[in-house]
Design a protein around this motif. Structure first.
Motif, PDB file in Angstrom:
ATOM      1  N   THR A  99       0.849  -1.186   0.000  1.00  0.00           N
ATOM      2  CA  THR A  99       0.000   0.000   0.000  1.00  0.00           C
ATOM      3  C   THR A  99       0.881   1.231   0.000  1.00  0.00           C
ATOM      4  O   THR A  99       2.031   1.190   0.476  1.00  0.00           O
ATOM      5  CB  THR A  99      -0.957   0.022   1.209  1.00  0.00           C
ATOM      6  N   LEU A 101       1.276   5.209   1.070  1.00  0.00           N
ATOM      7  CA  LEU A 101       0.859   6.438   1.734  1.00  0.00           C
ATOM      8  C   LEU A 101       1.154   7.616   0.808  1.00  0.00           C
ATOM      9  O   LEU A 101       1.779   7.467  -0.241  1.00  0.00           O
ATOM     10  CB  LEU A 101       1.584   6.581   3.075  1.00  0.00           C
ATOM     11  N   GLN A 102       0.718   8.795   1.178  1.00  0.00           N
ATOM     12  CA  GLN A 102       0.833   9.966   0.304  1.00  0.00           C
ATOM     13  C   GLN A 102       1.533  11.081   1.082  1.00  0.00           C
ATOM     14  O   GLN A 102       0.909  12.067   1.488  1.00  0.00           O
ATOM     15  CB  GLN A 102      -0.551  10.408  -0.174  1.00  0.00           C
ATOM     16  N   GLN A 103       2.836  10.941   1.299  1.00  0.00           N
ATOM     17  CA  GLN A 103       3.596  11.923   2.062  1.00  0.00           C
ATOM     18  C   GLN A 103       4.433  12.794   1.122  1.00  0.00           C
ATOM     19  O   GLN A 103       4.361  12.647  -0.102  1.00  0.00           O
ATOM     20  CB  GLN A 103       4.447  11.206   3.107  1.00  0.00           C
ATOM     21  N   GLY A 115      -4.588   4.048  -1.529  1.00  0.00           N
ATOM     22  CA  GLY A 115      -3.323   3.369  -1.286  1.00  0.00           C
ATOM     23  C   GLY A 115      -2.867   2.508  -2.438  1.00  0.00           C
ATOM     24  O   GLY A 115      -1.793   1.894  -2.378  1.00  0.00           O
ATOM     25  N   ASP A 124       6.370   7.526   0.047  1.00  0.00           N
ATOM     26  CA  ASP A 124       5.792   6.446   0.845  1.00  0.00           C
ATOM     27  C   ASP A 124       6.897   5.784   1.659  1.00  0.00           C
ATOM     28  O   ASP A 124       7.889   5.312   1.086  1.00  0.00           O
ATOM     29  CB  ASP A 124       5.129   5.406  -0.057  1.00  0.00           C
TER      30      ASP A 124
END
Length: 540
Positions: A99, A101-103, A115, A124
C-alpha cells in the motif's frame, strides 16, 4: 547525386526528429534510506534490512496494487571499500509493496486518494522492520528488472525462517572491524515496478547511503547503522567514485535494454607493481553478464581474483567463482554459457561483481569488454577503464549491435571494420550483402539508439544524437555479394557541426544506409546492422 543526398538527409533528419522524448510517466526513486535493522547472525551469517522511502518524481501516478504483479519490489544491498577495492558483501530478497501512503519527502504531493497508487510528487515510507519482514520477501530470480515483470503470487511467499533467512545476508568476517580496520561501508536500495519501467524510467531507481563502522554485536552479529544523508538516484558504485577520486567510472547502456556501470581503480604499491581493481554493477539488464575482459597487452598479470554477493534462501543460481585466463592480450573472467547452465552465476541485475589482479606495468586507458549471458542479446559491450600499459594485444574492440531487416536481396546488410592502424589513425569499414549497384553512405554518432522505419527508410536507425553522414565518402556496391569498402581517417569524422576526431577510449557507433528497390520497383532505402567500436591507444 543530388537526389541521393537529399533523400538520405530527409530520412535521417526525420528519424532524428521522431526520437523526441515522450511524456515522463510514473517515475519511482528511493528518496531516503532512513534506518537499518540488525537481526543477529546464524552460523556466522548476519541478517540486516534497510528502510526505504520511495518518491514518485514523475508526472503520472504510480501503481501500487498489493495482490497482483503491479506494485514495486524493493532490493537491498551492502557494500564495502577497502584498500582501493569495492565489493558487494551482501544482498537480500525483495520486499513486495502492498500500500502507498501519500507523504511529501520529495516535494509537493498530489495525493492519489487511494493506497493503490502513489500520487505525483508523493512519498511512501517503508521502515527497515517492514522491509525485513520475511513473509513479504520474494526472490530476485523471478523479476525482469528491465521490464519490471514478475509473477504473483511469488516463490516462497509467506515463508519465514531464521534470523538471516531472505534478509540482506553478510558474512560476519566481511564486516569484522578487527579484520577490516580501514573499511568504508554503504547501503543501497532499488525499486523495480512495471509502470516505471514501461515509461523508460528504470535507470534512476537506486540510491545509497554511508553506513557507520561496525559496532558492538547483537545476537552474534556486528551492528551497522546509518551515517549521513541519502544520495538519490545513484547506485552505491557511484559512492565509490565520490569517496575516491582516482576511480574511473563508465556507464554501459545495452542497446534497447538495461544498463551496467563499470569502474576501475589502480593502487600504486610503491614497489614497481600496481593493483588493478574493477567493479561491474548490473543496474537493470535482464541479459546479465557472462564475462569481463580488460586489455593487458604483454604486461605480467598475477594474483587474479574476484568476489560477488552470494545468493541464498532458495534462489536457484549457483555461487561458483568465475574462471580466469590471460590470453591474446586480455585478462578475462567468465562464467558458464547460458547453453551450459541457465542458472549459472551470471552478473544479474542489482548486483556488483568485483575483479582484480596485480601487474608490473603502470596504468593507462585500456578497452574493457562485457559479454552478455542470455540469448538474443545485442553482443559484447565495450567501455574504457584503467589497465596495464603493456605493449601489444588488442587495441580496438568491435561488435555488431541492433538487428537489421532484410533488403531486396532477402538478406540483412552487414557492416564490419578491419585494418585498424592507430599510429596512422586509419581503418576500413566494410559493407556486405548490399543490393548490387546501389549507392549508400556510412553514418556515425557517439550515441546509439533504435528508431524503426525512420523517414523514408525501411529497417532500423541504430544511432541517435548528433549524427554525421558520409563517413569515408559514398559507398557503391559491386561484386556478387554486393559489397563496398571505405577508408576512414580517424581525425576527419563528420558531425553536423563539422569534422571531429576519434579519441582514445571513445566508443563510436556506425551504420550503413543504402538505396534499395522493392520487388514492385518503388524507390526506398534500408540500414545495415550497427557497428560499435571502442578505440584503445597505439603501442609503438
Amino acid at each position: 547525386m543530388r537526389v541521393f543526398s537529399t533523400f538520405a538527409a530527409a530520412g535521417l533528419f526525420a528519424a532524428i526528429s521522431s526520437s523526441a522524448a515522450s511524456a515522463q510517466g510514473a517515475d519511482v526513486i528511493v528518496g531516503a534510506i532512513p534506518n537499518i535493522s540488525n537481526y543477529g547472525a546464524v552460523g556466522g551469517m548476519a541478517g540486516y534490512s534497510l528502510g526505504t522511502t520511495s518518491c514518485n518524481i514523475g508526472d503520472a501516478e504510480l501503481l501500487w496494487l498489493a495482490n497482483v504483479n503491479q506494485h514495486p519490489v524493493i532490493g537491498q544491498n551492502i557494500y564495502r571499500e577497502e584498500n582501493g577495492r569495492f565489493q558487494q558483501v551482501g544482498m537480500g530478497w525483495l520486499k513486495h509493496g502492498f500500500t502507498a501512503l501519500q507523504q511529501n519527502l520529495c516535494g509537493g504531493c498530489q495525493p492519489s486518494g487511494t493506497g493503490t497508487r502513489l500520487g505525483v510528487g508523493c512519498s511512501d515510507p517503508y521502515g527497515s522492520g517492514l522491509n525485513g519482514s520475511q513473509s513479504g520477501l520474494g526472490p530476485r530470480f523471478q523479476v525482469d528488472a528491465f521490464t519490471g515483470a514478475y509473477p504473483y503470487p511469488f516463490f516462497a511467499q509467506g515463508q519465514t525462517g531464521d534470523r538471516a533467512y531472505k534478509r540482506v545476508q553478510v558474512p560476519n568476517d566481511d564486516v569484522d572491524p578487527a579484520m577490516h580496520p580501514t573499511a568504508v561501508f554503504w547501503g543501497e536500495a532499488q525499486y523495480i515496478t512495471p509502470d516505471d519501467a514501461a515509461a523508460g524510467n528504470g535507470f534512476n531507481n537506486n540510491s545509497y547511503v554511508r553506513l557507520s563502522r561496525p559496532g558492538s554485536m547483537t545476537q552474534g552479529a556486528f551492528r551497522l547503522s546509518i551515517s549521513g544523508s541519502t544520495t538519490r538516484e545513484l547506485a552505491a558504485i557511484y559512492g565509490w567514485q565520490a569517496f575516491d577520486s582516482n576511480v574511473t567510472l563508465e556507464e554501459i547502456n545495452v542497446p534497447g535494454e538495461g544498463q551496467f556501470v563499470a569502474a576501475s581503480n589502480v593502487v600504486d604499491n610503491g614497489d614497481g607493481t600496481w593493483d588493478y581493481n574493477y567493479a561491474v554493477f548490473n543496474n537493470n539488464s535482464d541479459f546479465s553478464g557472462k564475462s569481463f575482459s580488460i586489455q593487458v597487452g604483454d604486461a605480467a598479470v598475477i594474483d587474479m581474483g574476484m568476489s560477488f554477493p552470494h545468493y541464498h534462501s532458495g534462489e536457484p543460481y549457483t555461487n561458483l567463482d568465475w574462471t580466469t585466463s590471460v590470453s591474446g592480450g586480455l585478462a578475462t573472467w567468465s562464467t558458464e554459457d547460458f547453453s551450459q547452465n541457465q542458472d549459472a552465476n551470471a552478473l544479474r541485475w542489482g548486483t556488483t561483481y568485483s575483479f582484480w589482479f596485480t601487474s608490473n606495468s603502470a596504468p593507462t586507458t585500456r578497452v574493457a569488454q562485457l559479454e552478455l549471458f542470455k540469448p538474443g542479446n545485442p553482443g559484447a559491450q565495450l567501455t574504457a577503464l584503467d589497465g596495464p600499459n603493456g605493449a601489444g594485444g588488442t587495441t580496438v574492440f568491435t561488435s555488431n549491435y541492433c538487428q537489421a531487416t532484410a533488403n531486396s536481396t532477402l538478406t540483412p546488410t552487414q557492416l564490419g571494420a578491419s585494418n585498424f592502424d592507430l599510429t596512422a589513425r586509419t581503418f576500413d569499414l566494410n559493407v556486405t550483402d548490399l543490393p548490387n549497384n546501389v549507392f549508400g553512405m556510412i553514418v556515425t554518432s557517439l550515441t546509439d539508439g533504435f528508431i524503426p522505419n525512420p523517414g523514408f527508410s525501411a529497417g532500423n536507425l541504430c544511432l541517435s544524437g548528433n549524427i554525421g553522414r558520409s563517413v569515408g565518402g559514398v559507398i557503391f556496391s559491386s561484386g556478387t555479394n554486393g559489397s563496398s569498402t571505405v577508408a576512414v581517417n580517424m581525425d576527419v569524422i563528420p558531425t553536423p557541426s563539422g569534422p571531429t576526431t576519434i579519441m582514445a577510449g571513445e566508443t563510436r557507433y556506425f551504420q550503413a544506409w543504402h538505396r534499395d528497390v522493392t520487388g514492385l520497383g518503388t524507390p526506398t532505402s534500408n540500414y545495415s546492422v550497427g557497428l560499435r567500436a571502442k578505440i584503445g591507444r597505439a603501442h609503438v
